[in-house]
Design an enzyme around this catalytic site. Structure first.
Site, mmCIF file in Angstrom:
data_model
loop_
_atom_site.group_PDB
_atom_site.id
_atom_site.type_symbol
_atom_site.label_atom_id
_atom_site.label_comp_id
_atom_site.label_asym_id
_atom_site.label_seq_id
_atom_site.Cartn_x
_atom_site.Cartn_y
_atom_site.Cartn_z
ATOM 1 C CB SER A 133 30.720 45.192 41.956
ATOM 2 O OG SER A 133 31.277 44.111 41.242
ATOM 3 C CG ASP A 191 33.726 47.060 34.692
ATOM 4 O OD1 ASP A 191 34.501 46.113 34.906
ATOM 5 O OD2 ASP A 191 32.905 47.477 35.528
ATOM 6 C CG HIS A 218 34.731 46.703 38.425
ATOM 7 N ND1 HIS A 218 33.480 46.361 37.985
ATOM 8 C CD2 HIS A 218 34.825 46.210 39.697
ATOM 9 C CE1 HIS A 218 32.842 45.682 38.928
ATOM 10 N NE2 HIS A 218 33.640 45.590 39.984
#
Length: 279
Positions: A133, A191, A218
């Site tokens: 991320s 996601d 995610h």
């Protein structure tokens, strides 16, 4: 050949052999990877989340986890920040971070870059980077900065999970040149935090990109379905690393041999002089 001649030759051969052996022992059997966590995570939490993944790749890679220097802004305005929730930088004026934000600042980025550079220097050597991320966004930026020689970090490969291009204006120049190091890009079809299109845009900046798309959201996947992809990627990186080290070792060994011959010549001359004097 006299006994003295044989002794000199044996001493020189032993010393050259010892030098070659020392060079060989310096070659590690795993690639080392510096890992950058996501927003509101920290190094220890990220390490725990990647337990299964690390088991898959453990034969070929060693993973080192560090923590961002900034405490993330509290989720609620009246709440106190949680020290364990960390951030690499903030891209909103209120000091928070959102991956989809465009045109904002990058508060704290330089401090975080220095933090990673310090870890790369003091905890290394490392060959690769891994990020999730915000950490994957950071890895992409570091690769771009390394391409332009604007950081001391020199990754030979990278793994980017749920990554994306930074929308901060000060980061735009990091994406000007395509990057050629091998990369593995991992993202989920569902996601909602970092839509897969954002991860695809990041992957498009790399010339030698491999993509692992999973059906989830995610997170960093580590099931039997992804196991072989991880193994193959790190097997290839380890092979490349060892081949590179072998080439360097060959060059260094040749240099050591040349030096050993010069030393032997000096020793032979000294021993010959002693023999002449004894005669």
């Amino acid at each position: 050949m006299t006994n003295n001649d044989a002794a000199v030759e044996a001493a020189g051969s032993s010393r050259a052999s010892s030098s070659k052996q020392q060079l060989k022992l310096e070659i590690t059997e795993k690639v080392r990877v510096l890992c950058l966590h996501g927003y509101r995570q920290n190094g220890e939490a990220f390490k725990n989340k990647l337990g299964s993944f690390r088991k898959f790749a453990n034969k070929y890679a060693e993973f080192v986890f560090i923590t961002a220097p900034h405490v993330a802004k509290a989720l609620e305005s009246a709440a106190e920040p949680v020290p364990e929730q960390r951030s690499w930088w903030a891209n909103k004026d209120d000091g928070s971070f959102k991956g989809t934000n465009k045109g904002g600042p990058a508060f704290g980025f330089q401090e975080s870059l220095r933090c990673v550079e310090e870890a790369w220097r003091t905890q290394g050597p490392f060959q690769g980077l891994l990020g999730f991320s915000q950490g994957a966004c950071f890895v992409g930026l570091i690769c771009g900065l390394a391409k332009k020689k604007l950081t001391s970090i020199r990754p030979e490969f990278a793994v980017l999970a749920s990554g994306f291009l930074s929308g901060s204006l000060v980061h735009m120049s990091a994406y000007e040149e395509a990057i050629s190091i091998p990369t593995l890009h991992i993202y989920g079809q569902t996601d909602e935090i970092i839509p897969k299109e954002m991860s695809e845009s990041l992957a498009a900046r790399f010339k030698n990109a491999e993509v692992l798309e999973h059906s989830g959201g995610h997170y960093f996947p580590a099931t039997a379905q992804q196991k072989q992809t991880f193994i193959n990627f790190f097997q290839d990186r380890l092979q490349e690393y060892l081949e590179h080290e072998e080439l360097q070792q060959s060059g260094n060994a040749s240099f050591v041999d040349s030096g050993a011959e010069d030393d032997n010549d000096a020793e032979v001359a000294a021993m010959t002089a002693e023999l002449d004097e004894s005669d």
